[in-house]
Enzyme design. Structure first.
Site, mmCIF file in Angstrom:
data_model
loop_
_atom_site.group_PDB
_atom_site.id
_atom_site.type_symbol
_atom_site.label_atom_id
_atom_site.label_comp_id
_atom_site.label_asym_id
_atom_site.label_seq_id
_atom_site.Cartn_x
_atom_site.Cartn_y
_atom_site.Cartn_z
ATOM 1 N N GLU A 198 0.968 5.933 7.546
ATOM 2 C CA GLU A 198 2.383 6.167 7.205
ATOM 3 C C GLU A 198 2.921 7.351 7.992
ATOM 4 O O GLU A 198 4.053 7.336 8.469
ATOM 5 C CB GLU A 198 2.561 6.404 5.697
ATOM 6 C CG GLU A 198 2.012 5.299 4.806
ATOM 7 C CD GLU A 198 2.430 3.900 5.188
ATOM 8 O OE1 GLU A 198 3.533 3.739 5.729
ATOM 9 O OE2 GLU A 198 1.631 2.953 4.971
ATOM 10 N N GLY B 216 0.813 -1.219 0.000
ATOM 11 C CA GLY B 216 0.000 0.000 0.000
ATOM 12 C C GLY B 216 0.845 1.267 0.000
ATOM 13 O O GLY B 216 0.655 2.163 -0.820
ATOM 14 N N ASN C 94 9.084 5.636 4.688
ATOM 15 C CA ASN C 94 10.470 6.135 4.678
ATOM 16 C C ASN C 94 10.543 7.516 5.316
ATOM 17 O O ASN C 94 9.713 8.378 5.067
ATOM 18 C CB ASN C 94 10.963 6.237 3.237
ATOM 19 C CG ASN C 94 10.587 5.037 2.419
ATOM 20 O OD1 ASN C 94 10.987 3.945 2.733
ATOM 21 N ND2 ASN C 94 9.746 5.245 1.401
ATOM 22 N N MET D 32 4.701 3.205 2.059
ATOM 23 C CA MET D 32 5.899 2.969 2.860
ATOM 24 C C MET D 32 6.332 4.243 3.569
ATOM 25 O O MET D 32 6.424 5.308 2.958
ATOM 26 C CB MET D 32 7.011 2.453 1.930
ATOM 27 C CG MET D 32 8.303 2.170 2.628
ATOM 28 S SD MET D 32 8.108 0.843 3.864
ATOM 29 C CE MET D 32 9.328 1.371 5.059
ATOM 30 N N GLU E 115 3.907 -2.148 13.591
ATOM 31 C CA GLU E 115 2.704 -2.264 12.758
ATOM 32 C C GLU E 115 1.422 -2.376 13.573
ATOM 33 O O GLU E 115 0.432 -1.718 13.269
ATOM 34 C CB GLU E 115 2.835 -3.424 11.772
ATOM 35 C CG GLU E 115 3.969 -3.256 10.755
ATOM 36 C CD GLU E 115 3.891 -1.958 9.946
ATOM 37 O OE1 GLU E 115 2.848 -1.281 9.965
ATOM 38 O OE2 GLU E 115 4.911 -1.618 9.301
HETATM 39 N N1 0A1 Z 1 5.694 -0.660 6.399
HETATM 40 C C1 0A1 Z 1 4.688 -0.473 5.409
HETATM 41 C C2 0A1 Z 1 4.315 -1.643 4.631
HETATM 42 C C3 0A1 Z 1 5.269 -2.197 3.679
HETATM 43 C C4 0A1 Z 1 5.920 -3.359 3.974
HETATM 44 C C5 0A1 Z 1 6.744 -3.969 3.065
HETATM 45 C C6 0A1 Z 1 6.885 -3.359 1.855
HETATM 46 O O1 0A1 Z 1 7.661 -3.944 0.902
HETATM 47 C C7 0A1 Z 1 8.060 -5.236 1.117
HETATM 48 C C8 0A1 Z 1 6.249 -2.188 1.541
HETATM 49 C C9 0A1 Z 1 5.449 -1.603 2.478
HETATM 50 C C10 0A1 Z 1 3.418 -0.082 6.120
HETATM 51 O O2 0A1 Z 1 3.084 -0.688 7.135
HETATM 52 O O3 0A1 Z 1 2.732 0.781 5.648
HETATM 53 ZN ZN ZN Z 2 2.705 0.156 8.742
#
Ligand code: 0A1
Ligand code: ZN
Length: 850
Positions: free
Chosen positions: A291, A254, A258, A256, A313
């Site tokens: 995010e 969905g 960063n 990310m 998460e």
């Molecule tokens: N951390 C992001 C989700 C996410 C996880 C893995 C990804 O690539 C393998 C990409 C995004 C979230 O929780 O929104």
């Molecule tokens: Zn997340």
């Protein structure tokens, strides 16, 4: 072999890395097929580590040169990374590597999407960019220089300087490599600003491809709402001069988080009234919040290792649910979350892929971005909050931020702040993190001499690798109702800690009706003998909106199950209760729509399975169709009035009140279509000026096997809009009749706009195929083999999306021997595919072991 032989990694084996990374300097010379990445990394031996062997992760990298303190070296390089001897003192490491973003179809590391460069590094993608200790407990300060011809060159943190064809960024906050990001392309910015609570100015930008600039306003507003909410509710302020979001068309997930540079799947950020439905708007608002909230729960405080994924998460999903509840209707949000939890997480928790919220081993971490880690992880936080109370929750979370800012933490750290602030021992509660499976809670009751007693018994079925389960702490919210519907006991939070335990209520003048597990206070399956009369009473009177809906849901399920297993006619009590409820204009239309929403076929299948009936998907479909037809006839007199009453006048606004009305309006149209052959839906389709109404009309038509003309018109109108085309592909498959589903999906895979490399488009067809329960499980087996064909084709290109979609087969042991045999053939065929990725191998192996 594209992947090395799978190895299993265990939580118990954690050891810290032998070196601390003091700083990282990266230079990117962007070229589609030969991007050069130069890294300068300052390492110091880690006094807290015993193992000083020097290994840097690195995959699919061409090593051009490596130096230590300026002197060329020749490290040992394998498919997984690099090792060499290093000084027992601080040293500077420098490598140049070459990578091929244009051929990166896995969408992990640095890749290209429509001519733009972008990155995805969570969980272990940074090792496809350069050699690095790619693990979340190694945190460092990054400076990034990008050389490339593109007008927009972005990375994390704050902009330092830029010139023609270059830009430099510096992120002052130490971060793990998975939060690294880079974007370069011909992008347009939708810009705004935000002033934080302490008066800091922040530039906000939403970068999109030319043509998408009209779809940014809603996302930007959602971002500002999130920033204010996190200040007001959690006391969290933003910490950089800029916050950038980029929309990317090719993205596995969905979005990310960063640091300072969130990258979004374009479907999760771009919105306009003409192209997005109410559900899209609500989802986009929630994902932007999610995010953004990660900036504190995930980035400032991150995870020590990937086993702790739920630390960031679960908490962040919990926070985004709170946000949506605050901005929209809290009961509607809760009911929808529970429907989703039961649909996805319960299916996972009660099948071969069941794993604890904090897993203890994995082969491929990408396979653990699951409903269990995310949604059950959030439920665990909700339970903790219910057990300690709102004030104690706030105090504990404040301590968490104060104590752990800048650290990479564990679930133990998280629980400790609750123990320290409340004095509670959370040892037993921690089982929610370590034990997989959905607890069953059985309730019996007794009424003797004015004392009402509830006795709860808990048990959790065995799950893979966990034959035995210990009792958990389960918060059970209970209220008691008198015969006129008054609440004779307000909600009390009972704490079930034993395998079996009783709770008594004295001083009642007559036997009450219990309302148990209010607000769905724990993610369990409640087993209790009840009568239709009692459920109808609760549906009419329960003061807890969730349980009011739940009573209707239980009636709805039972009515259908009796049709399937006993050949019963549609239940008159149920129809009568629905009639009363639907006409009650004092009730929120969104709530009424949810009571009218039929239980999902998959939910019915799971319940049948638990009651020792092999579910027949065609019988489930037939019962649901008969029920819908009968309901339409029963409500016939009210439908036109309610359809008109819920038609929202004036220009479309994606607000909660309008959306709530349109939810009910859609239910009315769906029922009307069964009486008028789709005339009203065709009219609505023709006159709709927004996607919510247009799409609702198309769905109503497709669901009664009509709408060919509208389907073509929809295509003609929207063929140039990628996101609307995803809807077009998905709707035709999702709402097809069972016998046509596989053929329609197969035909769509031959459509010129079908592109397997684009995860959204692949999911639109294959995801919808798996979601159409009776179509997917049609006894011909055609859908099973079609999905397997495409998984086998996609795996070499994009293992991550392939592996995720394997979960379509996770419930296979629910079904009859014939269907199991048909699915087994496909699982064996996938498993036997040469060079299958590590991702897909792990998923198929676990599913086959069911
Ligand atoms: N951390 C992001 C989700 C996410 C996880 C893995 C990804 O690539 C393998 C990409 C995004 C979230 O929780 O929104
Ligand atoms: Zn997340």
């Amino acid at each position: 072999m594209r992947d090395a032989a799978p190895t299993t990694i265990y939580l118990k084996d954690y050891t810290p890395f032998g070196y601390v990374v003091d700083s990282v300097h990266l230079t990117f010379d962007l070229e589609p097929h030969s991007t050069r990445v130069t890294s300068q990394i300052a390492f110091t031996p880690n006094p807290e580590a015993t193992d000083r062997s020097f290994f840097l992760h690195g995959e699919q990298l061409k090593l051009i040169s490596a130096k230590i303190d300026g002197i060329a070296i020749s490290p040992t390089v394998t498919e997984q990374g690099l090792s060499c001897d290093v000084p027992n003192a601080p040293f500077t490491w420098e490598t140049v590597v070459e990578i091929d973003p244009a051929n990166n179809t896995a969408l992990e590391g640095l890749y290209m999407s429509n001519g733009m460069y972008c990155t995805q590094c969570e969980a272990e993608g940074f090792r496809k960019i350069t050699f690095y200790p790619d693990r979340p407990d190694v945190m460092s300060v990054f400076t990034v220089r990008i050389n490339g011809p593109h007008p927009v060159l972005l990375s994390n943190g704050n902009p330092v300087d830029a010139g023609p064809h270059w830009a430099e960024w510096h992120d002052p906050w130490p971060k793990p490599a998975y939060l690294f990001a880079l974007v370069a392309g011909e992008l347009l910015a939708h810009s705004s600003t935000f002033t934080t609570v302490s008066g800091k100015h922040v530039d906000l930008n939403l970068y999109v491809r030319p043509g998408d600039e009209g779809k940014c306003a809603f996302g930007m507003e959602a971002l500002k709402k999130s920033m204010i909410w996190d200040e007001q509710v959690y006391g969290r302020e933003y910490d950089l001069d800029v916050f950038n979001i980029v929309a990317v068309d090719d993205f596995n997930m969905g979005a990310m988080e960063n640091k300072g540079l969130n990258v979004f799947n374009s479907s999760c950020v771009l919105a306009s009234p003409e192209t997005s439905t109410d559900d899209n708007f609500e989802r986009i608002e929630a994902i932007i919040a999610h995010e953004y909230f990660h900036n504190w729960t995930g980035n400032r405080i991150t995870c020590r290792d990937w086993f702790q994924l739920c630390l960031k998460e679960g908490l962040t999903v919990f926070r985004d649910s709170q946000f949506t509840s605050d901005l929209r209707s809290a009961p509607v949000k809760r009911i929808r979350d529970v429907i989703d939890l039961r649909g996805r997480q319960f299916a996972e928790d009660n099948g071969p892929l069941s794993h604890p919220v904090r897993p203890e081993s994995f082969q491929e971490i990408n396979n653990f971005y699951t409903a269990t880690v995310y949604e059950k992880g959030a439920e665990v936080i909700g339970m903790l909050k219910r057990l300690v109370g709102d004030a104690a929750y706030a105090e504990a979370v404040d301590l968490y931020f104060a104590r752990h800012d800048g650290q990479a933490c564990t679930i133990e750290d998280w629980l400790k702040v609750f123990e320290d602030t409340t004095g509670r021992d959370l040892t037993q509660f921690k089982r929610w993190y370590s034990q997989a499976g959905t607890p069953r809670v059985n309730v019996t009751e007794d009424w003797t001499d004015g004392t009402y007693t509830l006795t709860f018994t808990q048990s959790t079925p065995a799950t893979p690798g966990q034959p035995h389960k210990d009792p958990r702490v389960i918060p059970i919210a209970v209220g008691l109702l008198g015969s006129n519907g008054d609440e004779v006991r307000k909600t009390e939070m009972l704490e079930l800690t034993e395998a079996s335990q009783s709770f008594s209520f004295d001083g009642l003048s007559s036997r009450p009706t219990p309302s148990i597990l209010r607000e769905f206070s724990a993610p369990v399956i409640l087993e209790r003998d009840s009568t239709n009369a009692e459920r109808a009473f609760l549906l009419a009177h329960d003061t807890d909106p969730f349980n009011r809906w739940e009573a209707g849901n239980a009636l709805a399920k039972d009515a259908r199950l009796n049709m399937i297993t006993k050949g019963a006619a549609p239940d008159a009590d149920y129809l009568d209760a629905l009639q009363k409820l639907v006409r009650d204009d004092d009730l929120d239309p969104g709530f009424r729509a949810l009571v009218l929403q039929p239980p999902s076929a998959s939910d019915l299948a799971q319940t049948l399975f638990e009651n020792e009936h092999a579910p027949d998907p065609q019988a489930i479909y037939d019962a649901s169709e008969t029920m819908a037809q009968t309901l339409a006839q029963t409500l016939a007199d009210s439908l036109p009035r309610l359809y008109a009453a819920t038609t929202v006048e004036g220009p479309y606004q994606p607000d909660a009140v309008g959306a709530s009305n349109r939810m009910l309006n859609f239910r009315m149209l769906a029922l009307l279509s069964r009486l008028d052959g789709g005339d009203q839906a065709a009219q609505q389709f023709a006159s709709a000026d927004n996607m919510t109404l247009q799409y609702a009309a198309l769905v109503c038509l497709l669901s009664i096997d009509k709408g060919a003309e509208q389907n073509q018109a929809f295509f003609d109108q929207w063929k140039d809009d990628r996101l609307v085309m995803d809807k077009w592909f998905a709707a035709q498959v999702a709402f097809a009749t069972p016998e046509k589903t596989a053929a329609i999906a197969a035909t769509l895979t031959q459509h010129p706009l079908f592109d397997m490399k684009n995860p959204n488009r692949f999911r639109a067809v294959m995801g919808a195929l798996a979601m159409n329960h009776a179509g997917f499980h049609h006894i011909s087996g055609d859908a099973y083999s079609l999905l397997a064909d495409w998984l086998i084709k996609l795996d070499p290109l994009n293992p991550q999306t392939t592996a995720r979609m394997c979960s379509a087969f996770q419930t296979w042991k629910r079904y009859d021997a014939d269907r199991q045999a048909l699915i087994k053939i496909q699982l064996d065929r996938i498993a036997a595919t040469p060079d299958l990725s590590r991702d897909t191998t792990e998923m198929i192996t676990r599913i086959r072991e069911a």
